[in-house]
Design a protein around this motif. Structure first.
Motif, PDB file in Angstrom:
ATOM      1  N   GLU A 299       0.824  -1.212   0.000  1.00  0.00           N
ATOM      2  CA  GLU A 299       0.000   0.000   0.000  1.00  0.00           C
ATOM      3  C   GLU A 299       0.857   1.261   0.000  1.00  0.00           C
ATOM      4  O   GLU A 299       0.519   2.254  -0.658  1.00  0.00           O
ATOM      5  CB  GLU A 299      -0.927  -0.016   1.209  1.00  0.00           C
ATOM      6  CG  GLU A 299      -2.003  -1.095   1.141  1.00  0.00           C
ATOM      7  CD  GLU A 299      -2.908  -1.068   2.347  1.00  0.00           C
ATOM      8  OE1 GLU A 299      -2.605  -0.301   3.302  1.00  0.00           O
ATOM      9  OE2 GLU A 299      -3.918  -1.807   2.355  1.00  0.00           O
ATOM     10  N   ALA A 300       1.997   1.233   0.710  1.00  0.00           N
ATOM     11  CA  ALA A 300       2.893   2.394   0.705  1.00  0.00           C
ATOM     12  C   ALA A 300       3.460   2.636  -0.695  1.00  0.00           C
ATOM     13  O   ALA A 300       3.579   3.780  -1.155  1.00  0.00           O
ATOM     14  CB  ALA A 300       4.016   2.184   1.712  1.00  0.00           C
ATOM     15  N   PHE A 333      -2.843  -7.908  -2.286  1.00  0.00           N
ATOM     16  CA  PHE A 333      -3.375  -6.710  -2.913  1.00  0.00           C
ATOM     17  C   PHE A 333      -4.839  -6.551  -2.523  1.00  0.00           C
ATOM     18  O   PHE A 333      -5.629  -7.501  -2.626  1.00  0.00           O
ATOM     19  CB  PHE A 333      -3.250  -6.797  -4.436  1.00  0.00           C
ATOM     20  CG  PHE A 333      -1.873  -6.490  -4.960  1.00  0.00           C
ATOM     21  CD1 PHE A 333      -1.560  -5.219  -5.405  1.00  0.00           C
ATOM     22  CD2 PHE A 333      -0.892  -7.463  -4.990  1.00  0.00           C
ATOM     23  CE1 PHE A 333      -0.290  -4.936  -5.893  1.00  0.00           C
ATOM     24  CE2 PHE A 333       0.371  -7.192  -5.472  1.00  0.00           C
ATOM     25  CZ  PHE A 333       0.679  -5.914  -5.926  1.00  0.00           C
ATOM     26  N   ASP A 334      -5.203  -5.350  -2.091  1.00  0.00           N
ATOM     27  CA  ASP A 334      -6.588  -5.047  -1.738  1.00  0.00           C
ATOM     28  C   ASP A 334      -7.331  -4.620  -2.995  1.00  0.00           C
ATOM     29  O   ASP A 334      -7.020  -3.586  -3.596  1.00  0.00           O
ATOM     30  CB  ASP A 334      -6.621  -3.935  -0.689  1.00  0.00           C
ATOM     31  CG  ASP A 334      -8.027  -3.687  -0.168  1.00  0.00           C
ATOM     32  OD1 ASP A 334      -8.946  -4.437  -0.565  1.00  0.00           O
ATOM     33  OD2 ASP A 334      -8.218  -2.732   0.615  1.00  0.00           O
ATOM     34  N   SER A 336     -10.671  -4.109  -3.157  1.00  0.00           N
ATOM     35  CA  SER A 336     -11.952  -3.482  -2.860  1.00  0.00           C
ATOM     36  C   SER A 336     -12.006  -2.081  -3.465  1.00  0.00           C
ATOM     37  O   SER A 336     -10.964  -1.454  -3.695  1.00  0.00           O
ATOM     38  CB  SER A 336     -12.148  -3.407  -1.347  1.00  0.00           C
ATOM     39  OG  SER A 336     -11.097  -2.665  -0.737  1.00  0.00           O
ATOM     40  N   PRO A 337     -13.188  -1.563  -3.767  1.00  0.00           N
ATOM     41  CA  PRO A 337     -13.296  -0.219  -4.377  1.00  0.00           C
ATOM     42  C   PRO A 337     -12.648   0.854  -3.508  1.00  0.00           C
ATOM     43  O   PRO A 337     -12.821   0.880  -2.282  1.00  0.00           O
ATOM     44  CB  PRO A 337     -14.810  -0.017  -4.492  1.00  0.00           C
ATOM     45  CG  PRO A 337     -15.382  -1.399  -4.515  1.00  0.00           C
ATOM     46  CD  PRO A 337     -14.504  -2.225  -3.635  1.00  0.00           C
ATOM     47  N   GLY A 338     -11.873   1.715  -4.142  1.00  0.00           N
ATOM     48  CA  GLY A 338     -11.209   2.802  -3.434  1.00  0.00           C
ATOM     49  C   GLY A 338      -9.904   2.425  -2.785  1.00  0.00           C
ATOM     50  O   GLY A 338      -9.275   3.274  -2.129  1.00  0.00           O
ATOM     51  N   SER A 339      -9.447   1.198  -2.951  1.00  0.00           N
ATOM     52  CA  SER A 339      -8.188   0.774  -2.344  1.00  0.00           C
ATOM     53  C   SER A 339      -7.015   1.404  -3.086  1.00  0.00           C
ATOM     54  O   SER A 339      -7.140   1.843  -4.240  1.00  0.00           O
ATOM     55  CB  SER A 339      -8.080  -0.753  -2.398  1.00  0.00           C
ATOM     56  OG  SER A 339      -8.042  -1.202  -3.730  1.00  0.00           O
ATOM     57  N   PRO A 340      -5.843   1.487  -2.424  1.00  0.00           N
ATOM     58  CA  PRO A 340      -4.671   2.081  -3.102  1.00  0.00           C
ATOM     59  C   PRO A 340      -4.300   1.377  -4.405  1.00  0.00           C
ATOM     60  O   PRO A 340      -3.900   2.020  -5.371  1.00  0.00           O
ATOM     61  CB  PRO A 340      -3.562   1.955  -2.051  1.00  0.00           C
ATOM     62  CG  PRO A 340      -4.279   1.899  -0.745  1.00  0.00           C
ATOM     63  CD  PRO A 340      -5.550   1.178  -1.009  1.00  0.00           C
ATOM     64  N   ALA A 341      -4.461   0.045  -4.446  1.00  0.00           N
ATOM     65  CA  ALA A 341      -4.103  -0.678  -5.662  1.00  0.00           C
ATOM     66  C   ALA A 341      -5.016  -0.304  -6.819  1.00  0.00           C
ATOM     67  O   ALA A 341      -4.558  -0.081  -7.950  1.00  0.00           O
ATOM     68  CB  ALA A 341      -4.144  -2.183  -5.409  1.00  0.00           C
TER      69      ALA A 341
END
Length: 957
Positions: A299-300, A333-334, A336-341
């Motif tokens: 995520e970073a 990896f996330d 879900s909607p709005g995730s950093p990826a």
């Protein structure tokens, strides 16, 4: 005409290739003597020429005795020669590093090299240190060498100091003791204020080899991290961070800490060079230890990708993310909607197509993982990826920027990957690709056509709606002006072959292909022939082979193309087998068999020592035997009709207790067909085991043909009341392979025949063989024989080449003479081997172990040993499995031959791959042994002398 595409060349070292080209073939001893003469020459040029020819000698004869002798000679030249000759020997040692472990007299060799370390010439000492460093793999724990390297690190001569640093790196990688010793020395150099920065930058990379134990690795890591704030210069930071990354990749234990350190520098260090180096190191750590990355680290990195304003840094970060997304780290990896990826994936809409393609690749990897993991949002993610790739393909195909080709290639690879898990998206992508093909040319058109063929090869019936567009594109191509145009035509024609896999190519399409071939080179014509044979379009291949046969450049190619023409003609006869009315099935199959025998004769004439065509001959020979077995089965069915069982058949069956006797003579013929097809199953299995270098699709092809024979055996045994209906259902579920497009014809035939068999068994009396069973057997033969044979890729092209070369000792002085051994002693048989690879070693599978099997058999007894019982001749049957090191292996066997006479030893090598599967690749060699008894010969000599004395006395009397 160029070669047929079969590879397998042994790549030699560049420096060793110079001296042996154009020379006649000599054995190893003769070549070594010639090189030794050059080494003892008084001319420096001749000495140098002999030295640089040694690597080629090692590649051609990589056996310990020769290598040991050669290196000892080089050691003598190194000790007494000039610095220039020493430098040449250094290059030879560096190029022949994998052969160093075969040196037997290591102490003597090192003594000759090490004697130069005491020279007053710093250049000579520097060359010696580099030479010793290149031999660190065989002398990792030599204390005197360690001491010389440590002394070299204190030298004031820059050349010797740099050589000592290089040697220290090599020894630190091999020796835990030296790594611990030099660690303190390097630490003092880094901490010393009097040492210049250039020297510190050169010694810091030594730390990357301190991975032998966790304590030393932790000590080095703490030292480097402590020195980073003290030396903030860019070069120092770059070198230190990269050294720590290399150390972490090898030790693995500190990868999470190193990732956090690199991410910290990526976020806070403003220098672009540092950020670029950090991203490169993160990519390396993603390859080596993706399972050790944390979700927070990913995520970073995603947040940095979205926050930076430099496209170059965004591209570097996306390279790291896509590397992670192709490993087990994809689960972190996330999605879900709005995730950093997913925020990173929104860069698909950017105007930079190269950046958008990498973002689309990341989105595709996440979508593919979600589909395979059955996650709830897999549908929406696939739709998002499909929309992004569809728009990106159009944009990249229409652009003319410098990065548009690369972005289109990345995009199309993601398209093929997404279609493999979401087949429903294939038709939409095919429509997009064919549309873009109309407005592109050159390399872009090739990429688009390749992706079209890749999608078509995975799924059937997806190309139907786009065939009109493909035909139009082929017409618009006209006469190709360059190689790209010719290759585009080949790919488009391949797509047409894929579309018509289950039917004949229409006449107008055949004419279009013929017109294209007339306007291209004969090599392109051959490639089209190859594709036609691979997808079972033998009618097209036959005509093209006839037109191309007389245009080839060599006699071997003439016979090769002639063999292909005969095979395709034979398959043309079989294609009409189901619907042929003017010829009986037996006559049709026999005519096809005649053509196959003709093709095998041409194929045998096409063989050369370089290309023995072993697989091709065996593959076609087994096809002929399969057709012959079909004929025998049809004859058995015909005999069953014309010669029904006699009235006493039931009584005879009850008296013998064998149910098949109720069917009379026909059941016996069916049983012989079972044995014949079972033998074919075994032969196909043997061919499979011998095809170590075959690609997976070719192995599936062989396995499908094997299963077709197994299916006939299963059907006959079911008809003979040896199987139940429930077994048929299980066979139908478990009896199929996941076949490619080329094998779908056979798998559909399997499914159809098993379904019919089940219906017949349910609708007829299971205790009696009726005319329905016999009709079904004949239909099964005709159905399987009429399926077009799709020749595998391995028949034409070897992408991976692996050869084992054996050296057996002892050897007889003359090749035809046996080796003599006394009956009361044992023979020590040593088998040495070298594995030789082609251009792409380990492409499909790698060698893990080599199994050597040794057996012996008695060929003839001595006349004086007739009274020895055969039971006293114990067979020698042994095997030994060894793991090759640097493509070299050896094994020894102790054999006994107590029976006097001639014995034959059989030695066979087999390969065990990384999955533990055994491949009987050979080679297989023999050795003749003569067992004799010294005491028996003395007795015979004494008896002969006594007989002569008696004859002389009788003559005197």
């Amino acid at each position: 005409m160029a070669s047929t595409g079969r590879s397998g060349r042994v790549v030699a070292s560049a420096i060793g290739e110079i001296g042996l080209l154009g020379e006649p073939e000599k054995d190893a001893n003769a070549l070594l003597m010639d090189l030794d003469k050059g080494l003892r020459s008084v001319k420096v040029g001749e000495q140098c020429e002999s030295i640089i020819r040694f690597p080629r000698l090692f590649e051609k004869y990589p056996f310990p005795i020769l290598i040991n002798s050669a290196f000892l000679k080089l050691g003598d030249v190194f000790r007494f020669g000039t610095n220039f000759l020493r430098l040449c020997i250094l290059k030879v040692t560096q190029q022949s590093e994998k052969h160093l472990e075969k040196v037997i007299n290591v102490d003597e060799f090192i003594r000759r090299i090490f004697s130069v370390i005491h020279s007053n010439d710093p250049i000579a000492r520097a060359i010696t240190l580099r030479t010793l460093g290149s031999m660190a793999c065989i002398i990792p724990e030599r204390k005197n060498v360690h001491h010389s390297i440590m002394s070299g690190l204190d030298s004031h001569d820059s050349v010797e100091l740099e050589a000592a640093i290089v040697a220290a790196k090599r020894f630190a990688a091999q020796s835990k003791t030296f790594a611990t010793t030099v660690c303190q020395k390097v630490s003092e150099i880094i901490k010393g204020i009097e040492n210049p920065m250039e020297m510190k930058l050169k010694v810091i990379p030594i730390f990357q080899y301190m991975y032998h134990d966790a304590q030393t690795a932790t000590l080095v890591r703490d030292l480097c991290i402590q020195s980073l704030p003290s030396y903030p210069a860019c070069n120092f930071v770059l070198t230190t961070l990269h050294t720590l990354s290399e150390l972490s990749a090898k030790s693995l234990i500190s990868i999470p800490h190193q990732v956090k350190l690199l991410l910290n520098y990526l976020e806070h260090d403003p220098r672009r060079a540092v950020k670029v180096q950090v991203l490169q190191d993160l990519k390396m750590l993603a390859k080596e230890g993706a399972h050790l990355w944390n979700k927070e680290d990913i995520e970073a990195l995603c947040q940095f990708t979205t926050s930076t304003s430099y496209d170059g840094l965004k591209m570097g970060a996306l390279h790291v993310l896509t590397t992670l997304s192709k490993t087990v780290a994809n689960s972190k990896f996330d999605s879900s909607p709005g995730s950093p990826a997913l925020t990173v994936c929104q860069h698909c809409n950017t105007s930079n197509t190269l950046l958008a393609s990498k973002a689309a690749e990341l989105l595709t990897d996440m979508a593919v993982y979600n589909v395979k993991s059955q996650k709830p949002n897999r549908g929406s993610l696939c739709d998002d990826a499909a929309s992004a790739l569809d728009a990106l393909a159009i944009l990249s195909g229409s652009e003319s920027t410098e990065h548009s080709k690369e972005s289109l290639q990345i995009c199309l690879k993601s398209v093929v990957k997404l279609c493999s898990v979401c087949p429903a998206l294939s038709r939409n992508f095919i429509s997009t690709i064919t549309g873009v093909l109309h407005i592109t040319s050159g390399k872009k058109a090739l990429y688009l056509a390749e992706s079209l063929a890749a999608i078509g090869s995975r799924q059937k019936d997806v190309l139907d709606s786009s065939m009109a567009d493909v035909v139009t594109l082929l017409k618009e191509l006209g006469e190709p002006e360059d190689m790209d145009g010719e290759m585009l035509g080949v790919l488009l024609i391949t797509t047409l072959f894929q579309a018509f896999t289950k039917s004949n190519v229409p006449e107008e399409v055949c004419d279009l292909i013929g017109n294209f071939v007339d306007d291209t080179s004969y090599w392109i014509a051959y490639r089209i022939i190859r594709q036609a044979l691979r997808y079972g379009h033998h009618q097209v291949a036959t005509q093209l082979c006839r037109d191309t046969m007389t245009k080839v450049s060599t006699e071997h190619f003439f016979f090769w193309v002639g063999a292909l023409e005969s095979f395709s003609s034979a398959e043309n006869y079989l294609s009409d087998l189901e619907y042929s009315g003017h010829m009986s099935p037996i006559d049709t199959i026999n005519q096809a068999t005649v053509n196959y025998y003709k093709g095998i004769s041409s194929l045998t004439a096409a063989t050369t020592p370089t290309y023995p065509l072993t697989f091709q001959i065996e593959y076609t020979r087994m096809r002929v035997e399969t057709l012959t077995a079909y004929v025998q089965l049809i004859n058995a069915c015909t005999c069953f009709r014309t010669n029904p069982p006699p009235a006493i058949a039931t009584t005879f069956a009850m008296s013998t207790g064998q149910e098949q006797h109720k069917c009379g003579r026909g059941a016996q013929q069916l049983q012989r067909s079972v044995e014949q097809f079972s033998n074919l199953v075994t032969q196909y299995s043997t061919l499979y085991e011998q095809s170590f270098d075959a690609d997976p699709a070719s192995l599936d092809n062989v396995q499908l043909l094997q299963q077709s024979c197994q299916l006939i055996v299963y059907i006959i045994e079911t008809v003979l009341n040896k199987k139940s209906v429930s077994d048929i259902v299980d066979q139908e579920v478990a009896g199929h392979l996941t076949a490619s497009l080329e094998g779908q014809g056979l798998t559909d035939a399997f499914r159809n025949l098993l379904g019919q068999l089940r219906q017949i068994c349910l609708s007829t009396d299971s205790s009696v063989i009726s005319y329905k069973h016999i009709d079904f057997l004949m239909k099964a033969c005709i159905k399987l024989a009429s399926v077009p044979l799709c020749m595998p890729r391995y028949f034409f092209q070897t992408l991976q080449s692996t050869t084992i070369k054996l050296a057996i000792s002892p050897q007889p002085r003359n090749p035809n003479d046996p080796i003599s051994i006394q009956a009361d002693t044992h023979l020590t048989l040593k088998v040495e081997g070298v594995i030789q690879h082609g251009d792409r070693p380990g492409l499909f599978r790698k060698i893990h172990k080599v199994k050597i099997e040794v057996s012996s058999s008695l060929q003839s007894r001595s006349q004086t040993a007739q009274d020895v019982k055969p039971i006293e001749n114990p067979p020698n049957e042994m095997s030994y499995t060894s793991e090759p090191h640097n493509d070299y292996f050896s094994s020894e066997f102790l054999l006994s031959f107590p029976v006097l006479g001639l014995h034959m030893i059989y030695i066979e090598a087999s390969i065990i791959d990384e999955n533990g599967l055994l491949w009987k690749t050979g080679p297989r060699t023999t050795l003749m042994i003569k067992s004799w008894d010294d005491n028996l010969q003395k007795q015979q000599l004494q008896a002969a002398q006594l007989a002569r004395q008696q004859q002389s006395r009788l003559a005197h009397v």
